[in-house]
Design an enzyme around this catalytic site. Sequence first.
Site, PDB file in Angstrom:
ATOM      1  N   ASP A 116      48.531  22.118  18.616  1.00 22.05           N
ATOM      2  CA  ASP A 116      49.724  21.503  17.675  1.00 22.05           C
ATOM      3  C   ASP A 116      50.612  22.218  17.386  1.00 22.05           C
ATOM      4  OD1 ASP A 116      50.179  21.194  14.745  1.00 22.05           O
ATOM      5  OD2 ASP A 116      47.764  21.520  14.117  1.00 22.05           O
ATOM      6  N   ASP A 127      50.203  13.095  10.815  1.00 16.53           N
ATOM      7  CA  ASP A 127      48.921  13.539   9.445  1.00 16.53           C
ATOM      8  C   ASP A 127      48.503  12.709   7.849  1.00 16.53           C
ATOM      9  OD1 ASP A 127      48.633  16.288  11.009  1.00 16.53           O
ATOM     10  OD2 ASP A 127      49.780  16.979   9.477  1.00 16.53           O
TER      11      ASP A 127
HETATM   12  C1  DGJ Z   1      48.370  19.981  11.667  1.00 14.06           C
HETATM   13  C2  DGJ Z   1      48.041  19.300  12.218  1.00 14.06           C
HETATM   14  O1  DGJ Z   1      48.162  17.737  12.751  1.00 14.06           O
HETATM   15  C3  DGJ Z   1      46.406  18.449  11.379  1.00 14.06           C
HETATM   16  O2  DGJ Z   1      45.485  17.755  11.977  1.00 14.06           O
HETATM   17  C4  DGJ Z   1      45.901  20.001  11.255  1.00 14.06           C
HETATM   18  O3  DGJ Z   1      45.600  20.383  12.761  1.00 14.06           O
HETATM   19  C5  DGJ Z   1      46.328  21.447  10.946  1.00 14.06           C
HETATM   20  N1  DGJ Z   1      47.569  21.011  11.642  1.00 14.06           N
HETATM   21  C6  DGJ Z   1      46.167  22.875  11.174  1.00 14.06           C
HETATM   22  O4  DGJ Z   1      46.984  23.363  10.380  1.00 14.06           O
END
Ligand code: DGJ
Length: 764
Positions: A481, A551
């Site tokens: 991430d 997301d």
């Molecule tokens: C952003 C990601 O896109 C989410 O899927 C998740 O992993 C969060 N960060 C966790 O902090």
Amino acid sequence: MPIKFNNKTKEFHIMNKHISYIFKILENGQLGHLYFGSTISHVEDFSYMEFVPHRGLSICSFEDNLSFSLEHIMQEYPCYGTSDFSEGVYQIKQKNGSIITDFRYDSHVVFMGKKKIDHGKMPGTFGEDNEVTTLEILLHDDVINADMILSYTIFENLPVIARHTRWVNKSDDCIRLTRALSANFHFDNSSYELVHLSGAWIRERHIEREKITSGIKSIGSTRGASSANHNPFMALCESNATEDNGRVYGFALVYSGSFYGGCEVSTHGTTRISMGIQPFNFEWKLEKNECFCTPEMLCVYSEQGFSAMTHTYHKLFKNHLMRGRWKDKPSPILINNWEATYFGFDEESIIKIAQEAKALGVELFVLDDGWFGNRNDDKTSLGDWFVNKSKLPSGIGGLGKKLVEDIGIEFGLWFEPEMISVDSDLFRQHPEWRIETPMRKASHGRNQFVLNFTNEEVIDYIFEKLAKIFRCSPISYVKWDMNRNISECYGSNLMNDCQGEFFHRYILGVYSLYEKLITEFPYILFESCASGGGRFDAGMLYFAPQGWISDDTDAVERLKIQYGTSMIYPLRSMGSHVSDVPNHQVIRNTSFSTRANVAYFGTFGYELNPLSLSEDEKLQMKKQIDWMKKYRNLIQYGLFYRLKSPFEGDGNIVAWMVVSEDKTRAILGVYQVLSRPNPNRTRIILKGLEGQKVYKIGASERQGDSLMSFGISLNDVFTGVNVSHVMEIIKGGSAFGKFGIGDFSSEIFEIVEKGREEYDIKNK
Ligand code: DGJ
């Protein structure tokens, strides 16, 4: 040999059975562009293509010649200053302060195969010697004693030209590149429209299309990542171009950092497209014998609209960019605990989720953010890549053993390697590793800061921390991430006069960590992520064959995101999950089936707690997983066709389909956003089938030509007269969620050639 050079006319002709790309060495030794389009038979002289207009007020290169002005000649790699007044694609600042250069043809080589970009420090396409041929042209500037090498690669079976550029300083004086775009593509007219993918967090890669007019239209990023705002992709198309018709030129940059994409239309109606490293705040110092290499730019030509462009990019990325054992294997069906638990989990709850998921057929459990340091919210512990024993007493190794050996599910783990929290052991030990500008406040993003990945020491440290965990636990998947962009950019390890190198060095650091990890752990499947799709680009695909594209897990929003992303990125690479309702990003309720019907067209997984599902939903989930296991090969490796766009008209009906290469099978997805009262029927015209084949679709049998001309009629629309039907829907009965019945309804159609029903589809 697909690359020809005529020594008399000084013309280069790069060709295969799809495209011709023709240019020449101009009288002044620079390179002039002549043609790019469908294949033209080779002849000894293409001078009929030249256009050297005599225009008043021009600045000219030769005495007694009022026509030869670089402002008006199509060029391969233009530069400002010697009769061209555009910004150009490169600029070199010299010891005496001048920015004027004059690189002239010196020599060229043609060879089979392709070199790695920047000796493998940057991602790039590859191919066997019998698949690709490369032309490298060396140009030299005598005054500054520097070489400039333009590289062109053609793929034997694809309408693709891959280009990049590099410079070598041969003099004792240092020179500075202040603009170093990868390539320029010059067109002799401007009757085109520009297509690009723009958006923001949770609405990434929406398609935008606009007329081009004189002046410069640019997209790009200054954030240190390619960004959710603009994707490093642009296309020029004829104004009447559709999915199936018209000329389209696609341009994609294989790069994940700050980038630039420009479309410049001159007042004489020519168009230049260029892409590359963001020139704003860029400067690269070259001492004697040092070399600088740009990222690769991939140009695809299509004469049959966007669909053919998409197929070319999908094949190019799957066969010549993505690497490792996972690129040819469909993605495992995963469950990710993020939206199910956020930070609030412990070993027991994780085990329970994994057990239930396994029983329903899930193959991989992914433990997301919150397993390390003291991380119970987003204010702490980034950089402390050791397990939080109060949450996970058996440690990552112990948990992995329970998941993999006892439950029989694969184990994946979340990391955010580039980040640091102020409240972390790492920050307490190495505050100097945080990116910040001396004497200035460092701005946070989601309470976190960025590690200085221009510093090899930092990368080695993070590598060791991650590798330690991988070495002693059965991890087969990693979600990498990256949840904020870079502000107050500055490398404390870089010389003051090299701060312009910061952003490019940062992304080279990211690439080097990826490379080290995939080299030692080739069996791990990496999924890239940057708050969803904040760094989803061709560069990342070289390391991570799949990426979390957004997301936003709402099925309706995903229609746009997946539709736009599919323009150039293969379904195999598009992370797509079924999540809970009401949806956590837009608080919308959609049916379980619609959520799956959208997520099928990607890597497919779940982002919810299966323990909180009803028995009926669990049954549905099991069926969805069984269905996806049956069809994932076809979906992830077939040919994808966009049928109805969420970006055109009112966007209320969306449809897409995947067809196997041999056209014996297809999967069609149709979606309705809002239910409309008393509407006209919906007719979906299919694509990619064989006209003369007979197909089974639902209970009916239809000829391929009819499916691709008349299409299918979805007239099972609820009209409100059948009251018992209404009651069934309201109670959530079997019809709920079916296409046309209620808001956010959808349907999946399996299409198979008659007589091939039993045919094994695993390898389609
Ligand atoms: C952003 C990601 O896109 C989410 O899927 C998740 O992993 C969060 N960060 C966790 O902090």
